[in-house]
Design a protein around this motif. Sequence first.
Motif, mmCIF file in Angstrom:
data_model
loop_
_atom_site.group_PDB
_atom_site.id
_atom_site.type_symbol
_atom_site.label_atom_id
_atom_site.label_comp_id
_atom_site.label_asym_id
_atom_site.label_seq_id
_atom_site.Cartn_x
_atom_site.Cartn_y
_atom_site.Cartn_z
ATOM 1 N N ARG A 1 0.828 -1.207 0.000
ATOM 2 C CA ARG A 1 0.000 0.000 0.000
ATOM 3 C C ARG A 1 0.860 1.254 0.000
ATOM 4 O O ARG A 1 0.499 2.268 -0.603
ATOM 5 N N GLU B 1 -10.200 1.518 -2.545
ATOM 6 C CA GLU B 1 -9.588 1.116 -3.808
ATOM 7 C C GLU B 1 -10.341 1.680 -5.011
ATOM 8 O O GLU B 1 -9.750 1.911 -6.068
ATOM 9 N N ASP C 1 -1.282 -0.353 -12.142
ATOM 10 C CA ASP C 1 -2.186 -1.282 -11.460
ATOM 11 C C ASP C 1 -1.967 -2.716 -11.937
ATOM 12 O O ASP C 1 -1.920 -3.660 -11.151
ATOM 13 N N ASN D 1 -0.901 -5.474 -9.331
ATOM 14 C CA ASN D 1 -1.981 -6.354 -8.884
ATOM 15 C C ASN D 1 -2.257 -7.523 -9.820
ATOM 16 O O ASN D 1 -3.125 -8.348 -9.540
ATOM 17 N N HIS E 1 -7.491 -2.448 -12.704
ATOM 18 C CA HIS E 1 -8.693 -2.266 -11.895
ATOM 19 C C HIS E 1 -9.860 -1.872 -12.797
ATOM 20 O O HIS E 1 -9.696 -1.088 -13.738
#
Length: 260
Positions: A10, A147, A212, A216, A220
Motif C-alpha cells: 500500500r 480502492e 495497477d 496487482n 482495476h
Amino acid sequence: MTATAINPSRRAMGTFYVWMAGLFVLIAFSGFAETYWLQIPAGTFTGAPLLHLHGILFSAWTLFFLSQTWLAATGRMQHHRAWGVAGVSLATAMVFVGMATGIASMQKDVAEGFAQQARAFAIVPLTAAVLFAVLVAWAVVTVKTPEIHKRLMMLATISILQAPIGRFFFLTVGGGGGPGSRPGSGPPAPAVTTIGAGVIVAVLILVALVYDWRKNGKPHPVYLIGGAAVVLIEIGRTALGDTAQWQAIARYLGTFTTYT
C-alpha cells in the motif's frame, strides 16, 4: 495524531499516487504559465473576472489532490478524511464556475458573430464540467471503498488536465504566444483541436492502468470503465458540436445569465 501503519504494498501504491499528483500540479501550472500566471504580474492578461476565479479553483484542485495523496500515503487518514469535506465544496464550486465560464465564453463569441463555432466549441468545457462532477460524485459515494475511491479521484483530476495540456498545443502548433495571448481571445477554435490534449490525457490514464496491472496482476475495473468513458467523451465530443441537437442545447444554455 499518530499516523496509521501501512503495509509495503500500500505504501508503494501511495507513493505512485503522490508522484502522479505532483506531475498533475506541474502540468496544470506550467500549462497555464504563459497564458495566465506570467501575464498577471505583467498586466497583460485580458479577460472577464470569472476567468480568474476559474483559474484559481481549478489550480487549487491539483494542489488539493497532491495534499490528499500525501496524507493517505503517510497514513494520516483522519486528516485526509477531514480535508475531504472541503474537497467536496471545492469540487462543487469548480463545476458551477466551470459551467458558467463555458457559457460566458460562448455568449461572448456569439455576440462577436461566431455563433455556430462558439456553440460547437462550448461542448468541450461544458461536458468537461459534467464529467468531472460525475467522477467526483461517484468517488464520494464510494468513499468507504478506498480502492475505488482513490482511482476515481485520480480519473477526475486527469480529466481536467486537458485544458492545461491544450495550452501547450496552443503555444506550439496553434501559433499562440505573446503578451495577452490566450485561447479564447480570438475566434473560437474547432473542437477537433482539443484531440491532441485528449490523447495525452489517455496516456496518463494508461500509465495508471499499467501500474495497477503490474502491481496487482490485472487492471482495476475503475480504470477500464471510467478511463474508457473519459477518453470516449474527451475525444468523441468533437464530432457532436456541430450537430443540430447540440446546437439547440447550446442555444438554450446561452440564455442563462452569467456574471463576468
